[in-house]
Scaffold this active site. Structure first.
Site, PDB file in Angstrom:
ATOM      1  CG  ASP A   1      -8.423   4.393   7.953  1.00  0.00           C
ATOM      2  OD1 ASP A   1      -8.597   4.259   9.234  1.00  0.00           O
ATOM      3  OD2 ASP A   1      -7.192   4.236   7.895  1.00  0.00           O
TER       4      ASP A   1
ATOM      5  CE  LYS B   1      -2.390   2.209   3.934  1.00  0.00           C
ATOM      6  NZ  LYS B   1      -3.280   2.136   5.091  1.00  0.00           N
TER       7      LYS B   1
ATOM      8  N   GLY C   1      -3.222  -0.224  10.771  1.00  0.00           N
ATOM      9  CA  GLY C   1      -2.167  -0.026  11.720  1.00  0.00           C
ATOM     10  C   GLY C   1      -1.898   1.619  12.177  1.00  0.00           C
TER      11      GLY C   1
HETATM   12  O1  OSB Z   1      -4.296   5.791   7.370  1.00  0.00           O
HETATM   13  O2  OSB Z   1      -3.599   3.822   7.701  1.00  0.00           O
HETATM   14  C1  OSB Z   1      -3.731   4.880   7.867  1.00  0.00           C
HETATM   15  C2  OSB Z   1      -0.552   5.474  10.116  1.00  0.00           C
HETATM   16  C3  OSB Z   1      -0.830   6.285  10.723  1.00  0.00           C
HETATM   17  C4  OSB Z   1      -2.014   6.934  10.548  1.00  0.00           C
HETATM   18  C5  OSB Z   1      -2.957   6.625   9.436  1.00  0.00           C
HETATM   19  C6  OSB Z   1      -2.500   5.211   8.756  1.00  0.00           C
HETATM   20  C7  OSB Z   1      -1.219   4.783   8.988  1.00  0.00           C
HETATM   21  C8  OSB Z   1      -0.680   3.758   8.122  1.00  0.00           C
HETATM   22  C9  OSB Z   1       0.766   3.016   8.730  1.00  0.00           C
HETATM   23  O3  OSB Z   1      -0.985   3.606   6.922  1.00  0.00           O
HETATM   24  C10 OSB Z   1       0.132   1.571   9.112  1.00  0.00           C
HETATM   25  C11 OSB Z   1       1.173   1.034   9.748  1.00  0.00           C
HETATM   26  O4  OSB Z   1       2.209   0.438   9.223  1.00  0.00           O
HETATM   27  O5  OSB Z   1       1.080   1.003  10.946  1.00  0.00           O
HETATM   28 MG    MG Z   2      -5.914   4.753   6.075  1.00  0.00          MG
END
Ligand code: OSB
Ligand code: MG
Length: 371
Positions: A238, A161, A290
């Site tokens: 999300d 991603k 995450g």
């Molecule tokens: O939008 O998924 C997200 C990290 C911080 C805030 C928002 C997001 C994210 C990530 C990282 O995409 C996911 C990870 O590797 O922990």
């Molecule tokens: Mg996201």
């Protein structure tokens, strides 16, 4: 479960590599850890709020204040039937889901330990191993991004991603696809677009993406239904999914075809399970998001990902992608097949390294009963 005390700690750790999204760059994490003591058994949770109110309204100092002033006093001294019941008690506080989740999840760890069960089994999980992807932030150059993708694919991750925003999108996806025409690829806009960008967003369809995550406003479900009807690519929500109710609304409006579940964003493991169930009823596959967690939050994410409808690879990846040294033992490792194996120990299944946490702690406070 009698809650004897709750200890809050803030730890600070630098990320191995900065993480940049459309809302900003993170280089250091300030993480609140929650330690509950119930009938002599300790449970651990992590607050996944960011350092500033950019992903959502919550942030480290605010979450600390909410925890110590409202949430901890509300629960300390009470006798609960289960971790799940803590969510009901905290229900009279509006919002602050990440702060609430940090306590509820710690109680789930304690409950699982009391019952001598791995947390994933207590949650009703069925998978012995989970599929992992990676989330790669915006880099200083496209070459740097391509280098990172190459490294992660070589490590075995099943899905890549990338973060996108206006000015870092179509050209970047084009470069990735010309090098890797067939990998499972998705992108995450973190709300960087509006409906004025429909023409541009339709061009994303050319890249055969597994999904485009949260293209529009972080508080929107309705306008995403319009966008989804104009795209071939599946939208994944999300930021705008906070509860099982919002997931049901998104399903009914056809605002997305996939949902990312983050335990903190929905207020804890019980609501995360309900979101999972609602999605399953609507045939919407889910995956675990995450928030750059330490090993404690990561362990909770792994347990949740063992539920049946987590059919897509999550953003749950190895400790070493984030930290020079994690705060759990063993660290989270990902196999060359891009999987993490469930653990059989009671609770979160990883040993919490209290000595290391003590060294990283910048503030600590214990909330006990008065009498
Ligand atoms: O939008 O998924 C997200 C990290 C911080 C805030 C928002 C997001 C994210 C990530 C990282 O995409 C996911 C990870 O590797 O922990
Ligand atoms: Mg996201």
């Amino acid at each position: 479960m009698k809650i004897e005390s709750i200890t809050l700690r803030e730890i600070q750790m630098p990320l191995v590599h900065f993480f940049e999204t459309s809302f900003g760059r993170t280089t250091h994490r300030r993480i609140i850890l929650v330690q509950v003591l119930c009938d002599g058994v300790v449970g651990w949770g992590e607050c996944v709020a960011g350092e500033g109110p950019f992903f959502n309204e919550e942030w480290t100092d605010e979450a600390w204040a909410t925890l110590r002033t409202y949430l901890c006093p509300m629960l300390v001294g009470s006798n609960l039937n289960s971790a799940e019941q803590s969510a009901e008690r905290m229900g009279k506080i509006r919002g602050h889901r990440m702060a609430k989740a940090s306590i509820e999840n710690a109680l789930w760890d304690a409950e699982a330990k009391q019952k001598q069960l791995p947390l994933w089994k207590l949650l009703g999980g069925t998978r012995q191993e989970i599929s992992c992807g990676v989330s790669i932030g915006i880099q200083d150059s496209v070459e740097q991004l391509l280098g990172k993708i190459e490294t992660e694919l070589a490590a075995g991750y099943q899905r890549i991603k990338v973060k996108v925003k206006p000015g870092w999108d179509l050209d970047v996806l084009q470069r990735i696809r010309s090098q890797w025409p067939n990998i499972l690829l998705s992108c995450d806009a973190n709300s960087a677009y509006t409906l004025d960008d429909v023409v541009r967003l339709r061009e994303f369809d050319a890249f055969n993406l597994l999904m485009i995550e949260q293209p529009l406003w972080s508080d929107d479900i309705y306008q995403h239904s319009h966008l989804q009807s104009h795209l071939r690519t599946a939208i994944c929500l999300d930021e705008s999914i906070h509860t099982a109710r919002s997931a049901a609304m998104a399903a009914e409006l056809k605002s997305c075809r996939i949902i990312n579940i983050k335990v903190g964003r929905v207020g804890g493991l019980s609501e995360a399970k309900r979101v999972h169930d609602v999605c399953q009823q609507h045939s919407i596959p889910v995956w675990c998001g995450g928030m750059l967690e330490s090993g404690i939050g990561r362990a909770h994410n792994i347990a949740l990902s063992s539920l049946a409808n987590f059919t897509l690879p999550g953003d749950v990846s190895a400790s070493k992608r984030y930290w020079a040294q994690d705060i759990i033992s063993p660290e989270v490792e990902v196999s060359s097949q891009g999987t993490i194996a469930m653990r059989s120990e009671p609770g979160i299944g990883y040993q919490v390294d209290e000595q290391r946490i003590e060294k990283l702690t910048v503030r600590k406070e214990t909330i006990r009963t008065q009498n």
